[in-house]
Design an enzyme around this catalytic site. Structure first.
Site, short mmCIF file in Angstrom:
data_model
loop_
_atom_site.label_atom_id
_atom_site.label_comp_id
_atom_site.label_asym_id
_atom_site.label_seq_id
_atom_site.Cartn_x
_atom_site.Cartn_y
_atom_site.Cartn_z
N LYS A 230 37.47 47.10 40.78
CA LYS A 230 37.03 47.80 41.99
C LYS A 230 35.71 47.18 42.45
O LYS A 230 34.68 47.35 41.78
CB LYS A 230 36.87 49.29 41.71
CG LYS A 230 38.17 49.98 41.33
CD LYS A 230 37.91 51.41 40.91
CE LYS A 230 38.81 51.87 39.82
NZ LYS A 230 38.54 51.41 38.49
N PRO B 126 41.11 45.42 33.77
CA PRO B 126 40.19 45.16 34.88
C PRO B 126 39.92 46.39 35.75
O PRO B 126 38.85 46.51 36.34
CB PRO B 126 40.89 44.05 35.68
CG PRO B 126 42.31 44.12 35.28
CD PRO B 126 42.34 44.64 33.88
N HIS B 127 40.88 47.33 35.79
CA HIS B 127 40.71 48.56 36.57
C HIS B 127 39.60 49.45 36.01
O HIS B 127 39.18 50.41 36.66
CB HIS B 127 42.03 49.34 36.62
CG HIS B 127 42.54 49.68 35.26
ND1 HIS B 127 43.26 48.79 34.49
CD2 HIS B 127 42.41 50.80 34.52
CE1 HIS B 127 43.55 49.36 33.33
NE2 HIS B 127 43.05 50.58 33.32
N SER B 128 39.08 49.13 34.82
CA SER B 128 38.01 49.90 34.20
C SER B 128 36.62 49.47 34.67
O SER B 128 35.62 49.98 34.19
CB SER B 128 38.07 49.75 32.68
OG SER B 128 39.29 50.21 32.19
#
Length: 173
Positions: free
Chosen positions: A38, A56-58
Site C-alpha cells: 500500500k 507485501p500487503h502487510s
C-alpha cells in the site's frame, strides 16, 4: 494467510524486477503496488530495496516517503505482522525495518540502522538497535532545504546508562 505457489512466484518475480528497474517514483512504485504494497503519492523507492517478499500487503507507506538504496522491510516474523511508514518519512541506505514497527511522520532512519521498535514523528534514529538521537523541526523530505533540516535538529541528551556505554572504547570495560 498462506501464500499459494502462484502468488509467491508472482511476488518474488515482481520484487526482483523492482530491485533493478529504473524509475524510483514510477516503475518501482508501480511494481510494488502490483505486488500488494500500500503506497501513497510521490513515494520514492531506491535501487535494490526489498519490501517483504511473501506478505507485501502487510506494508503501508504514506505520501512523500523515501526508501533509500538497499532498504530492507521485513513485515512478518513469528506472529508479528506489519510495517507502517507515515508521510514524509526518510529511510536511509541499508536500513532494516522489522515487523510491528511504525515510522512516524517526518521521521528519519539513518543509514544502516536496525529499527525494531516504533519511531515517533519528527525524530531521527540511529544504530542497532535504533535509538532516538535528535528531534527535527522540519521533515528531511519535502520543501525544506538540507540547511533548514540541519538547523532544525535538536540533539537528545543521552541517559547515563547510554553515556557509560559510549564513553569507553571497546575492550576497555
Amino acid at each position: 494467510m498462506r501464500e499459494g505457489p502462484l502468488r509467491g512466484l508472482k511476488n518474488r518475480f515482481l520484487q526482483e524486477l523492482a530491485r533493478v528497474a529504473p524509475g524510483a517514483r514510477t516503475v518501482r512504485v508501480w511494481l510494488h503496488r502490483w505486488r500488494g504494497v500500500k503506497l501513497g503519492k510521490r513515494v520514492w523507492i531506491g535501487y535494490d530495496c526489498i519490501l517483504e517478499t511473501s506478505r507485501p500487503h502487510s506494508i503501508t507507506i504514506g505520501d512523500d516517503a523515501v526508501l533509500s538504496v538497499r532498504a530492507l522491510l521485513i513485515a512478518h516474523f513469528r506472529g508479528a505482522v506489519g510495517i507502517t511508514i507515515e508521510d514524509q518519512a526518510f529511510i536511509g541506505p541499508g536500513a532494516i525495518i522489522l515487523p510491528n514497527v511504525t515510522i512516524g511522520r517526518g521521521a528519519v532512519v539513518t543509514a544502516g540502522s536496525v529499527v525494531s521498535a516504533s519511531v515517533p514523528p519528527m525524530t531521527v534514529v540511529q544504530g542497532n538497535p535504533a535509538r532516538v538521537i535528535a528531534t527535527c523541526g522540519v521533515a528531511l523530505v519535502g520543501e525544506a532545504s538540507m540547511k533548514e533540516f540541519y538547523r532544525s535538529l535538536r540533539p537528545i541528551k543521552l541517559q547515563s546508562s547510554d553515556r557509560d556505554r559510549t564513553s569507553h572504547p571497546p575492550g576497555d570495560m
